[in-house]
Design an enzyme around this catalytic site. Structure first.
Site, PDB file in Angstrom:
ATOM      1  N   GLU A  49      -0.218  -5.871  -3.095  1.00 39.05           N
ATOM      2  CA  GLU A  49      -1.580  -6.525  -3.694  1.00 39.05           C
ATOM      3  C   GLU A  49      -2.177  -7.630  -2.483  1.00 39.05           C
ATOM      4  OE1 GLU A  49       0.180  -8.801  -6.596  1.00 39.05           O
ATOM      5  OE2 GLU A  49      -1.629  -9.455  -7.296  1.00 39.05           O
ATOM      6  N   ARG A 275      15.424  -5.488  -2.705  1.00 38.87           N
ATOM      7  CA  ARG A 275      14.698  -6.445  -1.617  1.00 38.87           C
ATOM      8  C   ARG A 275      15.052  -7.546  -0.671  1.00 38.87           C
ATOM      9  NH1 ARG A 275      10.859  -7.739  -5.048  1.00 38.87           N
ATOM     10  NH2 ARG A 275       9.961  -9.803  -3.529  1.00 38.87           N
ATOM     11  N   LYS A 285       6.177 -14.743  -2.375  1.00 41.94           N
ATOM     12  CA  LYS A 285       4.144 -15.022  -1.994  1.00 41.94           C
ATOM     13  C   LYS A 285       3.916 -16.590  -2.160  1.00 41.94           C
ATOM     14  CE  LYS A 285       3.697 -10.739  -2.109  1.00 41.94           C
ATOM     15  NZ  LYS A 285       1.710  -9.519  -2.388  1.00 41.94           N
TER      16      LYS A 285
HETATM   17  P1  ATP Z   1       5.532 -11.317  -5.107  1.00 44.31           P
HETATM   18  O1  ATP Z   1       5.934 -11.262  -5.968  1.00 44.31           O
HETATM   19  O2  ATP Z   1       6.365 -12.275  -4.210  1.00 44.31           O
HETATM   20  O3  ATP Z   1       3.701 -11.335  -5.332  1.00 44.31           O
HETATM   21  P2  ATP Z   1       5.737  -8.771  -4.555  1.00 44.31           P
HETATM   22  O4  ATP Z   1       6.800  -7.770  -4.166  1.00 44.31           O
HETATM   23  O5  ATP Z   1       4.900  -7.974  -5.449  1.00 44.31           O
HETATM   24  O6  ATP Z   1       5.558 -10.107  -3.673  1.00 44.31           O
HETATM   25  P3  ATP Z   1       3.877  -6.733  -2.738  1.00 44.31           P
HETATM   26  O7  ATP Z   1       2.146  -7.046  -2.100  1.00 44.31           O
HETATM   27  O8  ATP Z   1       3.492  -6.566  -4.099  1.00 44.31           O
HETATM   28  O9  ATP Z   1       4.660  -8.216  -3.166  1.00 44.31           O
HETATM   29  O10 ATP Z   1       5.068  -6.060  -2.201  1.00 44.31           O
HETATM   30  C1  ATP Z   1       4.487  -4.446  -1.024  1.00 44.31           C
HETATM   31  C2  ATP Z   1       5.010  -3.987  -1.268  1.00 44.31           C
HETATM   32  O11 ATP Z   1       6.444  -4.377  -0.530  1.00 44.31           O
HETATM   33  C3  ATP Z   1       6.630  -3.500  -3.007  1.00 44.31           C
HETATM   34  O12 ATP Z   1       6.345  -2.458  -2.232  1.00 44.31           O
HETATM   35  C4  ATP Z   1       7.296  -4.298  -3.036  1.00 44.31           C
HETATM   36  O13 ATP Z   1       8.566  -3.660  -3.699  1.00 44.31           O
HETATM   37  C5  ATP Z   1       7.978  -4.393  -1.251  1.00 44.31           C
HETATM   38  N1  ATP Z   1       7.866  -5.942  -1.135  1.00 44.31           N
HETATM   39  C6  ATP Z   1       8.154  -6.854  -1.364  1.00 44.31           C
HETATM   40  N2  ATP Z   1       9.072  -8.020  -0.976  1.00 44.31           N
HETATM   41  C7  ATP Z   1       9.880  -7.392  -0.343  1.00 44.31           C
HETATM   42  C8  ATP Z   1      11.193  -7.267   0.208  1.00 44.31           C
HETATM   43  N3  ATP Z   1      11.640  -9.012  -0.093  1.00 44.31           N
HETATM   44  N4  ATP Z   1      12.370  -7.032   0.442  1.00 44.31           N
HETATM   45  C9  ATP Z   1      11.684  -5.919   0.366  1.00 44.31           C
HETATM   46  N5  ATP Z   1      10.445  -4.638   0.109  1.00 44.31           N
HETATM   47  C10 ATP Z   1       9.554  -5.412  -0.871  1.00 44.31           C
HETATM   48 MG    MG Z   2       3.684  -7.360  -6.340  1.00 44.13          MG
END
Ligand code: ATP
Ligand code: MG
Length: 569
Positions: A49, A275, A285
């Protein structure tokens, strides 16, 4: 002085990109391909995102998705999940693309945006209504929550659940046309209010938001919900393996429901993995944004941040990050990885690739009393101990030198084998010296000058140099040839291993997470290029700061110490 003919950093590539270890996802891809389940195709995607900068957790997902495509001859799509109009910014899009490229991955022509599918999402939603599988609800958000029930109680059906298809269709069209205000109506899937899985209790598919979108402008005032748009996007792109983190496990039945109940072209399958959590590190984030906005760090690319732009500025290489992702592997087990594992990956990469240099981080004067004032000797030091072909540089030995303050002790502690009165050490690449006396500042009591004599028979590299045995071996620079530069020494940003579990992480911020010192360095380091890492002998791996340096005035960041000092303390 840097000797001619020594290869520059940019010409050398570390070849330690690891060969991938197997894991449950690789096994199931292998099996799917072997049995022709996906028509022999593999298509994965990385779907961030664009509401922040990528962090080391994202690197795990990037390496997994792009790594599978690379290793199995598939494709990995780069897709922005831009379904939330309020939060996304192009600044983030640009940084994300740049970072994925920097990590060494390539999406080819496959750059997509969930917003590309808004029209199709709308069409499929209308079809769901026609098929009696979705309806326009006019309960308020609060009522919807109350009707949903909980894990022990089934939900209650909305009174609007059985309204005529034509009425829902008409309302949905008018939602799109902008006739209603935010929250007044919502399109919901018509699945099962008694399902034990709350995600299946008539989840929202569309909501009204009168907010312009950075890509679609004011074309839309209704936006698809993530679960719906994500499944449609995957299916539109004919993704075969949709890999996400474990918190989406409970959403998988809804994902499948969307794919099965809409006329999408693909049949993607979702698989979940755990994760990445890293000790002493926040990964959300939202919290990273707070750190930036509240000024706890100096920006998204602050070298203490776990963002990939921060790690890059700190001195992390793509190779080190890929090695880390390989080492931690992929599983379904929740765990917290020690930050030391990440640091070790950087050490093993930089140890191989970086030239050695001398810097004295906390200088104190050393005077060689029997070394003539007008003399200077060239001492040759290898650029890399295991790569003689990388050449040597010369260090100028003079009567007045600087050494590290902590290489001298007035009263040596047990096990201290460096300089103290009457004790001898070797000055690296030069002579054995014996400490005679020292001066202190009368006010502070701090040592200001250490005096020693050198033994002319012990010059490194000459026959008999090792006749005098000493345990300590310290680095030094000539005061006449050691420009002063700013060096930033980083420690962990948090004082406790798991700041994410605390109600408020702020009191746990390490007040000494950065220490700025005026170091003395080899003259050649003044011309260091950004992106070029060095091992400063005995003190760690350093990189020229890409932001705050200017020509002739480098600032160095310590990427990592030579050893894991935290593990010992
Ligand atoms: P936040 O919840 O902090 O906004 P997010 O997981 O929603 O983070 P995205 O930008 O949606 O962030 O993530 C993009 C991709 O990265 C998704 O497929 C997510 O599963 C993966 N991802 C994010 N954080 C992690 C992590 N800590 N370990 C492994 N994969 C991750
Ligand atoms: Mg997300």
């Amino acid at each position: 002085m840097i000797l001619e003919g020594c290869p520059r950093y940019h010409g050398r590539m570390n070849t330690n990109t690891p060969s991938p270890a197997t894991n449950f996802i690789r096994n199931l891809v292998t099996d799917d391909l072997a049995h022709g389940r996906t028509g022999g195709r593999l298509a994965t995607r990385f779907p961030p995102e664009p509401n922040g900068y990528l962090h080391i957790g994202h690197a795990k997902s990037i390496c997994l998705n792009f790594g599978l495509a690379r290793d199995f001859g598939g494709v990995c799509h780069m897709r922005f999940d831009d379904t939330n109009p309020a939060k996304e910014e192009t600044e983030f899009v640009d940084s994300i693309l740049d970072t994925v490229r920097w990590l060494g991955f390539d999406w080819g022509d496959h750059l997509y945006y969930a917003s590309d599918y808004f029209e199709r999402c709308y069409g499929y939603a209308a079809k769901l209504i026609e098929d009696g599988k979705a309806f326009v609800d006019q309960l308020s958000a609060e009522e919807i929550r109350a009707y949903r029930g909980n894990l022990t109680e089934p939900g209650r059906e909305s009174p609007w659940r059985n309204r005529p298809v034509s009425e829902s269709l008409d309302l949905f069209r008018r939602m799109r046309a902008g006739e209603f205000r935010d929250g007044q109506l919502v399109l919901r899937a018509r699945i099962d209010m008694a399902s034990p899985n709350l995600n299946l209790r008539d989840p929202a598919l569309y909501r009204i938001r009168h907010v312009p979108h950075w890509r679609t402008g004011t074309t839309w005032c209704i936006y698809p919900m993530y679960d719906y748009a994500h499944a449609v996007s995957d299916a539109e792109e004919r993704i075969t393996h949709s890999l996400c983190t474990l918190e989406f496990e409970d959403h998988r039945p809804l994902y499948d429901w969307v794919v099965e109940n809409t006329p999408v072209p693909g049949r993607p399958h979702q698989y979940e993995f755990s994760r990445l959590n890293l000790s002493y590190t926040l990964m959300s984030k939202r919290k990273l944004l707070e750190l930036v906005q509240e000024g706890h760090v100096r920006g998204w690319d602050d070298p203490r941040m776990p963002t990939l732009v921060g790690l890059r500025r700190r001195g992390y290489t793509p190779e080190a990050i890929r090695l880390f992702c390989e080492r931690i592997g992929i599983s379904k087990a929740d765990s917290v990885i020690e930050l030391g594992v990440l640091e070790d990956c950087l050490r093993s990469d930089l140890n191989e690739r970086s030239h050695r240099r001398v810097a004295v981080l906390d200088p104190v004067r050393l005077v060689l009393e029997n070394f003539p004032e007008d003399r200077s000797e060239e001492c040759l030091a290898p650029n890399h101990p295991h790569h003689p072909e990388w050449g040597q540089r010369s260090l100028r030995l003079t009567r007045e030198l600087v050494i590290e303050r902590d290489d001298f002790m007035e009263v040596p502690a047990k096990g201290f084998f460096r300089l103290s009165p009457g004790k001898s050490v070797r000055l690296r690449y030069a002579y054995v010296v014996t400490c005679t006396r020292f001066d202190t500042d009368p006010v502070s009591g701090k040592v200001t000058t250490v005096y020693a004599t050198y033994d002319p028979e012990t010059r490194s590299g000459t026959p008999g140099a090792d006749a005098v045995k000493v345990k300590g071996n310290i680095h030094w620079l000539s005061t006449t040839e050691a420009p002063e530069v700013e060096v930033r020494l980083y420690e962990r940003l948090f004082l406790t291993p798991n700041p994410a579990v605390e109600a408020d992480y702020r009191p746990l911020l390490n007040p000494e997470s950065v220490r700025v010192v005026a170091a003395r360095v080899e003259p050649g380091l003044i011309g260091a290029l950004s992106g070029e890492a060095y091992q400063f002998e005995r003190t760690g791996y350093f990189i020229r700061d890409a932001v705050d340096s200017s020509p002739g005035h480098p600032v160095f960041n310590r990427a990592v110490t030579l050893r894991d000092t935290w593990a010992r303390s």
